[in-house]
Design an enzyme around this catalytic site. Sequence first.
Site, short mmCIF file in Angstrom:
data_model
loop_
_atom_site.label_atom_id
_atom_site.label_comp_id
_atom_site.label_asym_id
_atom_site.label_seq_id
_atom_site.Cartn_x
_atom_site.Cartn_y
_atom_site.Cartn_z
CE LYS A 114 -3.47 -2.64 -13.27
NZ LYS A 114 -4.36 -2.06 -14.29
CB CYS A 118 -5.08 5.65 -1.75
SG CYS A 118 -5.14 4.00 -1.11
CG MET A 119 -8.13 3.17 0.68
SD MET A 119 -9.09 3.60 -0.76
CE MET A 119 -10.70 3.80 -0.04
CG MET A 170 -6.89 7.47 -5.92
SD MET A 170 -6.82 7.37 -4.13
CE MET A 170 -7.84 5.96 -3.83
N GLY A 178 -7.87 1.26 -4.26
CA GLY A 178 -6.80 1.13 -5.24
C GLY A 178 -5.81 0.03 -4.95
CD GLN A 179 -2.18 0.46 -1.41
OE1 GLN A 179 -1.11 -0.09 -1.36
NE2 GLN A 179 -2.58 1.33 -0.51
#
Lengths: 226, 80, 773
Positions: C90, C179-180, C363, C400-401
């Site tokens: 990616k 997510c967090m 997650m 995740g971000q």
Amino acid sequence: MKRLKIISFVVFLMIAAVIIIGRSIKATYEKTSIDENDKSLNSEHDSILLHVNILDVNNIIDKNARFKNTAKYFSNRAYEGAPPTVPHEVEGTQIGGKACLKCHETGGYVDKFKANAPIVPHPNFENCIQCHVPVNTKNEFKDSNWELVTNKSSSEITNQALLTSPPVIPHTITKTDDCLSCHSGLGIKKVRVTHPERTNCRQCHVPKYTQKDEQDEFIRKPLVNN
Amino acid sequence: MPIKSYIAYPVDGKRNELIMKIKALDSCELNLAINEEIFIVVTDTFSEDEDKMIYETIVNMPELKHLTLVSGFSDEEISN
Amino acid sequence: MFTQNLNRRVFVKKMATSAAVVSAVSLFPGIVFAEEQQVNLTEDNLNWKKAPCRFCGVGCGLLIGISNGKAVAVKGDPRSSVNKGLACVKGYHSVMALYGKDRLKKPLVKKNGVFVETSMKEALDLVASKMSETIKNHGKDAVSIYGSGQWAIPDGYIASKLFKGCIGTNNIEANARLCMASAVTGFMTSFGMDEPMGCYEDIDYANVFVLWGNNMAEMHPVLFSRMLDQRQKRGIKIIDFATRTTRTSNAADKSILFKPQTDLAVANAICYEIIKNNWVNKNFVETNCKFQKGKTNIGHGLTDDFKFKDEPEQIDFDAFKVFLEDYIPEKVEKYSGVAARDIKYMAALYGDPNKKVVSFWCMGPNQHTRGTWMNNLIYNIHLLTGKISSPGNSPFSLTGQPSACGTAREVGTFTHKLPKGLVANEKDRAFAAKIWGVPVENIPDKPTHHTMSMFRALDRGEIKFMWIQVTNPMVTIPNLNRYRKGAEKEGRFIVVSDVYPTPTTDVADVILPSAMWIEKTGLFGNSERRTQFWEQMLTPPGEAMDDGKQLLEVAERLGYGKYFQYSKENYAEEVYNEYTQFHAGKKHGMAPLEVLKKEAGMIWPFVDGKPTKWRFNSKYDPACEKEGFHFYGNEDGKAVIWQRPYEAPAESPDSEYPFWLNTGRVVEHWHTGSMTRRISVLHKAVPNSYVELNPEEAKELGIKNRDRVRITSRRGTIVMLASVNERGVPPRGQVFVPFFDEHFLINELTLDSYCPISNEPDYKKCAVKIEKV
């Protein structure tokens, strides 16, 4: 004379002690240091030396199978230096590792695909799928304006300062590169090296690029101000 | 100083010879298809005469099956 | 003059060539030319500039090759200690995400159900007037903003200052809630201070890695490769503790599968074993830990009026021991599906005083109806054994971000948060008001809506105006059917700032085109507390404008211009300098811009020109006020070992819906795929979503690979292709679906139950049935 012997013996002992202590300090430093980053992933040393297997490249390739040209090189890369996509079927449950290295560690003719498998320039990385993904459709999700931009000189060998001088490296080097991966018999035909046995490539071939923003051009002040 | 582009269709099995011959001409650039026999020839010449000459030379090569002109730009168009 | 003419000739030649290419393509579809689209460039105008990767929370340093105003190549930054010169697929193709043909370039306004192009000025006027109209008619709490962990730090900061400090509503949330949030509440309840104590360098020192429900080979591939590299050199062990067999399981030294939700019980069983075998680091626990318990049977947040507040109670070690009697490995084996010997094996790894252990999770434990508890339980293990805050000993919560930590958590773009502290604390409000230069009474003292509650309020009509930036909730919100209908209801006004059309822009009333990533100057903060700066490298296309600037323009129009006196060209840097005042000090001081410009990011706390790599340990952390360990997040300097039981999830498989549905990602696509699907290489690798089935069960149901399968839950139904024995293999009774594909909205099926402490939904567990179509 006797004194000299004693002195030289003492000197010898001192040197030995220094070496031994130095080594053990270095060893403990290597083990416990927290400031020293692991250099193995940090350098481009892979591209200086290569794995020995490549040396017998000419014995394992099938000369009748198709060879890569620069066009082929770009056919599965988004740009020069991008990780290539996998042009054949792959099994999805593994991260790669041995399944890929079986053919790509040494390279050479693979009967299953009737092709010469290229040599992986970085066999120490096991997580192949991290960078190399298969092609499962020809369609796009949405069209793109992306253009492949290449450095023309990288496909033309016109980068010698003198007629006899070793050409400079016209392309950028990433940490995953291994010169002979592209420049050997299994690589791109046009840029095949005449002397694969000399593995210290960067002894003679230096990159043309520098990190632009790293430092200003060096200008020496004139000795005499006019 | 016109610039023109063509699609060249080689005679079967003679592609490489044709490419070599055209490559040898000074004012031609080639763009090869990697999965088809055909390729693109772009001519960049100094005069209308030279342009004609080069066209004649390529068209008369025995390895060439067919040559199609796609686009051409005259002097005025280029300098504008 | 001559060169101009020469360039012109080159250009014309290129035109002639492309004309020939076009006609050749019409004659031979699928033809590929060797030199097609290859633009020649001289090496002098290829310029490499550093930027953190746009995608996941690992925060790899990249070098972007810029030529003639376009990004043309990427390589890993060898100077970055995160990735040491390597990236993932990616990252290597990230710049292609800038050049999708359908990139949003002009603002669009919905008129009679159709989008009409307009100018940025008019669009922003409309947004501002709608906002003030809504505030006038329905009150401040009728407007809201929903951002994300992909906001650059200045964007999130401006949003927080505008909504909390100027407008005076706490209606600001970010998708990081999805997510967090459990990671945050985990840290807050155990340590009183957010974010990991260790850093990625722990990988170089640990002997054992335990991955808790974390498919790292695909989700954090660069860190996974660092682990593999260590395994080659030092023979470390990787234990994959998960609910399904993935590429990570296959690469790990040992794969242990557990039944969904029973990780709670297994973690407690590990603690039981550690205590039973005297592996407790008594000295550490006595000086640095205290024991607490909270409420039990805390519910799942399924109704709109759900409210919960935990009430911590002090207990002692003996009470904790008694509690653990329920989690004898042999008992836990029965419902977790994890063999008692495997539990004991894991406990032995954690307990071995000669082994350094890192736990990684993301997650799995976070998107969990008991997410906070699960985070607490992993800390329990590390606290009992004293394996924390020192090189190689680290409970490490991954993100995740790209800026889930940097923006959402550190700037505090949540309803209850301020850049430092909580809205509920008078002292914190006064501090924020002082730096923001706003009257302190502007900042309301009560949190309003967390994310799920916010979308429920939008559905009910309490919120009338929502501005959504850098995120795609119409793909990611669980139980999507309800919330999409809510957003589309009459009388709601939705503004969406994005770079491509998405299902979220479909429900918008105004779409604002955004500048993306290296088209603006910005900062991200990654999982290891590393703040990374990048400068603008490209001009945004058309009228696209960065999210922060859009907010500034609207703030100006709302009459708050005096609080945002930044220069137009350099606002990002000025905002960062203002923002760092919040965190000044030894505990959270951020590196100044001149350092960030030079280095490939810098870890905070940045004290006396040095990053603090391991917090709470006086050897490495100058903020410690006593020798040894000092968990200064809590007033007494002690970390909390929590008594957290096993409790069942909101929905479990039954005879009608016999399968667990688990959702997640694949290595090729990032989040909702709005960027990665426009990257040819990635889309071609995984063109669509699919449902992974257990091979035996697929056979029993007569389903073959690539067959069409109907998945149905109580909330929705979807038909998609089956994947049998491909990438991942779920155990019997489970199916897995990646959520990136907007054509197969799996979140129409998922359940909007959430952890009552963190308010983070559980995307990993609900009940579905499977039929062959």
